[in-house]
Design a protein around this motif. Structure first.
Motif, PDB file in Angstrom:
ATOM      1  N   ALA A  13       0.841  -1.206   0.000  1.00  0.00           N
ATOM      2  CA  ALA A  13       0.000   0.000   0.000  1.00  0.00           C
ATOM      3  C   ALA A  13       0.876   1.257   0.000  1.00  0.00           C
ATOM      4  O   ALA A  13       0.578   2.235  -0.693  1.00  0.00           O
ATOM      5  CB  ALA A  13      -0.920  -0.015   1.218  1.00  0.00           C
ATOM      6  N   VAL A  14       1.955   1.219   0.769  1.00  0.00           N
ATOM      7  CA  VAL A  14       2.875   2.372   0.811  1.00  0.00           C
ATOM      8  C   VAL A  14       3.535   2.553  -0.554  1.00  0.00           C
ATOM      9  O   VAL A  14       3.599   3.672  -1.087  1.00  0.00           O
ATOM     10  CB  VAL A  14       3.939   2.174   1.923  1.00  0.00           C
ATOM     11  CG1 VAL A  14       5.015   3.241   1.840  1.00  0.00           C
ATOM     12  CG2 VAL A  14       3.292   2.191   3.300  1.00  0.00           C
ATOM     13  N   LEU A  15       4.001   1.431  -1.123  1.00  0.00           N
ATOM     14  CA  LEU A  15       4.647   1.517  -2.447  1.00  0.00           C
ATOM     15  C   LEU A  15       3.672   2.036  -3.500  1.00  0.00           C
ATOM     16  O   LEU A  15       4.039   2.832  -4.369  1.00  0.00           O
ATOM     17  CB  LEU A  15       5.171   0.142  -2.865  1.00  0.00           C
ATOM     18  CG  LEU A  15       6.534  -0.279  -2.337  1.00  0.00           C
ATOM     19  CD1 LEU A  15       6.908  -1.649  -2.876  1.00  0.00           C
ATOM     20  CD2 LEU A  15       7.618   0.736  -2.699  1.00  0.00           C
ATOM     21  N   GLU A  16       2.425   1.580  -3.397  1.00  0.00           N
ATOM     22  CA  GLU A  16       1.413   2.005  -4.372  1.00  0.00           C
ATOM     23  C   GLU A  16       1.154   3.513  -4.252  1.00  0.00           C
ATOM     24  O   GLU A  16       1.060   4.212  -5.256  1.00  0.00           O
ATOM     25  CB  GLU A  16       0.124   1.215  -4.139  1.00  0.00           C
ATOM     26  CG  GLU A  16      -0.765   1.216  -5.358  1.00  0.00           C
ATOM     27  CD  GLU A  16      -2.018   0.394  -5.140  1.00  0.00           C
ATOM     28  OE1 GLU A  16      -2.045  -0.411  -4.193  1.00  0.00           O
ATOM     29  OE2 GLU A  16      -2.955   0.576  -5.924  1.00  0.00           O
ATOM     30  N   ALA A  17       1.066   3.978  -2.992  1.00  0.00           N
ATOM     31  CA  ALA A  17       0.850   5.415  -2.780  1.00  0.00           C
ATOM     32  C   ALA A  17       2.007   6.224  -3.362  1.00  0.00           C
ATOM     33  O   ALA A  17       1.798   7.284  -3.961  1.00  0.00           O
ATOM     34  CB  ALA A  17       0.705   5.689  -1.285  1.00  0.00           C
ATOM     35  N   VAL A  75       9.582   6.607  -4.537  1.00  0.00           N
ATOM     36  CA  VAL A  75       9.778   5.206  -4.948  1.00  0.00           C
ATOM     37  C   VAL A  75      10.958   5.111  -5.922  1.00  0.00           C
ATOM     38  O   VAL A  75      11.204   6.025  -6.705  1.00  0.00           O
ATOM     39  CB  VAL A  75       8.462   4.645  -5.556  1.00  0.00           C
ATOM     40  CG1 VAL A  75       8.178   5.259  -6.924  1.00  0.00           C
ATOM     41  CG2 VAL A  75       8.502   3.128  -5.659  1.00  0.00           C
ATOM     42  N   THR A  76      11.699   4.012  -5.840  1.00  0.00           N
ATOM     43  CA  THR A  76      12.821   3.790  -6.782  1.00  0.00           C
ATOM     44  C   THR A  76      12.364   2.862  -7.908  1.00  0.00           C
ATOM     45  O   THR A  76      11.248   2.313  -7.852  1.00  0.00           O
ATOM     46  CB  THR A  76      14.004   3.114  -6.058  1.00  0.00           C
ATOM     47  OG1 THR A  76      13.546   1.852  -5.553  1.00  0.00           O
ATOM     48  CG2 THR A  76      14.539   3.953  -4.928  1.00  0.00           C
ATOM     49  N   GLY A  77      13.235   2.657  -8.864  1.00  0.00           N
ATOM     50  CA  GLY A  77      12.931   1.719  -9.959  1.00  0.00           C
ATOM     51  C   GLY A  77      12.694   0.313  -9.420  1.00  0.00           C
ATOM     52  O   GLY A  77      11.770  -0.393  -9.852  1.00  0.00           O
ATOM     53  N   LYS A  81       9.343  -2.023  -9.677  1.00  0.00           N
ATOM     54  CA  LYS A  81       9.417  -3.402 -10.184  1.00  0.00           C
ATOM     55  C   LYS A  81       8.812  -4.372  -9.157  1.00  0.00           C
ATOM     56  O   LYS A  81       8.059  -5.286  -9.523  1.00  0.00           O
ATOM     57  CB  LYS A  81      10.879  -3.768 -10.461  1.00  0.00           C
ATOM     58  CG  LYS A  81      11.062  -5.096 -11.140  1.00  0.00           C
ATOM     59  CD  LYS A  81      12.522  -5.365 -11.419  1.00  0.00           C
ATOM     60  CE  LYS A  81      12.728  -6.768 -11.951  1.00  0.00           C
ATOM     61  NZ  LYS A  81      12.323  -7.797 -11.027  1.00  0.00           N
ATOM     62  N   ALA A  82       9.141  -4.151  -7.876  1.00  0.00           N
ATOM     63  CA  ALA A  82       8.603  -5.025  -6.818  1.00  0.00           C
ATOM     64  C   ALA A  82       7.079  -4.941  -6.781  1.00  0.00           C
ATOM     65  O   ALA A  82       6.388  -5.954  -6.596  1.00  0.00           O
ATOM     66  CB  ALA A  82       9.190  -4.633  -5.468  1.00  0.00           C
TER      67      ALA A  82
END
Lengths: 99, 187
Positions: A13-17, A75-77, A81-82
């Motif tokens: 959820a954090v990565l998506e945000a 977010v990084t590349g 990807k993750a």
């Protein structure tokens, strides 16, 4: 060395945000509002994601005077990807369930 | 930010330790920006620091009680040869009685190597208390345990070394932390 453990739903959820605004730096409070996570859950996730290089962080000067600099995240590349991998896995599981 | 929030963030900083200093700074900066919600945010920060510290150090925390049984096992291993020596009059009884002082040294050494500093010393004391927890033992044994805790730093060791920095009080000697139970300058 980072471990390739499966990401939790809260981490995703954090990565998506973060991935919705990949070029912007977001603060902890903004992320808490976007994900609905409290600080007690948010920071361990941010620390883990940073340890695994899925997000990057930097200190930004405050917009108002007299405030301390704030830590911001992007977010990084590898993070994108993750997230894509996790989505692909989730979709594959859904397809398997339907068939 | 309220006084309570500042207090809670100080606790969070203490729990998180110096390794996570930057992250606590980040939490504190957000608490300063969370007008009206800073106390709730700070409580979360204490929780976050606790979770992160436990996640980082769970192996050490598990090792403390497990290693605690080491001195107990070692005393059982040593019991028969020492009793045999005493039986033949080759060892005085007081040495057997006070062998407890030496039993935990290898384990204190292990803990100190794993986690240098005062934390190791406290952990070693806990480990020893766990390993020797026998309610049938006398007050004398309790006193010996305390004495044993006291002698660990003496074994953590000032020794002669050809290279390295010399100690001002003992020229010619170089101090070097061996077990890591006491703080010594890094070389």
């Amino acid at each position: 060395m980072s471990r390739s453990r499966k990401l939790s739903s809260q981490s995703l959820a954090v990565l998506e945000a973060l991935s919705k605004r990949p070029s912007d730096w977001l603060y902890g409070l903004e992320l808490a509002k976007l994900t609905g996570l409290k600080s007690g859950s948010l920071y361990p996730i941010l620390i883990r994601l940073a340890d695994r290089a899925l997000l990057e962080s930097r200190w930004l000067e405050p917009s108002e005077q007299g405030r301390p600099p704030r830590h911001a995240y992007r977010v990084t590349g590898a993070g994108l990807k993750a997230l894509a991998d996790a989505e692909r896995l989730a979709n594959a599981s859904l397809r398997e369930l339907r068939t | 930010m309220t006084g309570l929030s500042r207090f809670l963030l100080r606790i969070a900083r203490w729990i998180a330790g110096p390794q996570r200093c930057e992250w606590v700074d980040a939490m504190e900066a957000e608490a300063a920006s969370a007008s009206g919600e800073s106390t709730g945010w700070a409580i979360g920060c204490v929780w976050a620091s606790t979770r992160d510290r436990l996640r980082r150090e769970w192996r050490f925390l598990v090792a403390v009680p497990l290693i605690g049984f080491g001195p107990l096992l070692l005393s059982l291993v040593l019991l028969f040869p020492m009793t045999w020596l005493w039986h033949h009059g080759w060892m005085p009884k007081w040495l057997i009685d006070h062998s407890v002082l030496l039993e935990m040294l290898p384990f204190a050494f292990l803990l100190g190597r794993g986690r240098p500093g005062h934390a190791a010393y406290v952990a070693a004391a806990i480990c020893f208390a766990v390993g020797r927890n026998d309610p049938a033992r006398s007050r004398l044994d309790c006193g010996r345990r305390i004495a044993a805790c006291g002698i660990w730093p003496l074994f953590d060791v000032v020794h002669v070394q050809s290279g390295g920095r010399t100690d001002r009080r003992f020229p010619g000697l170089a101090r070097r932390r061996v077990a890591g139970l006491v703080h010594a300058p890094a070389y």
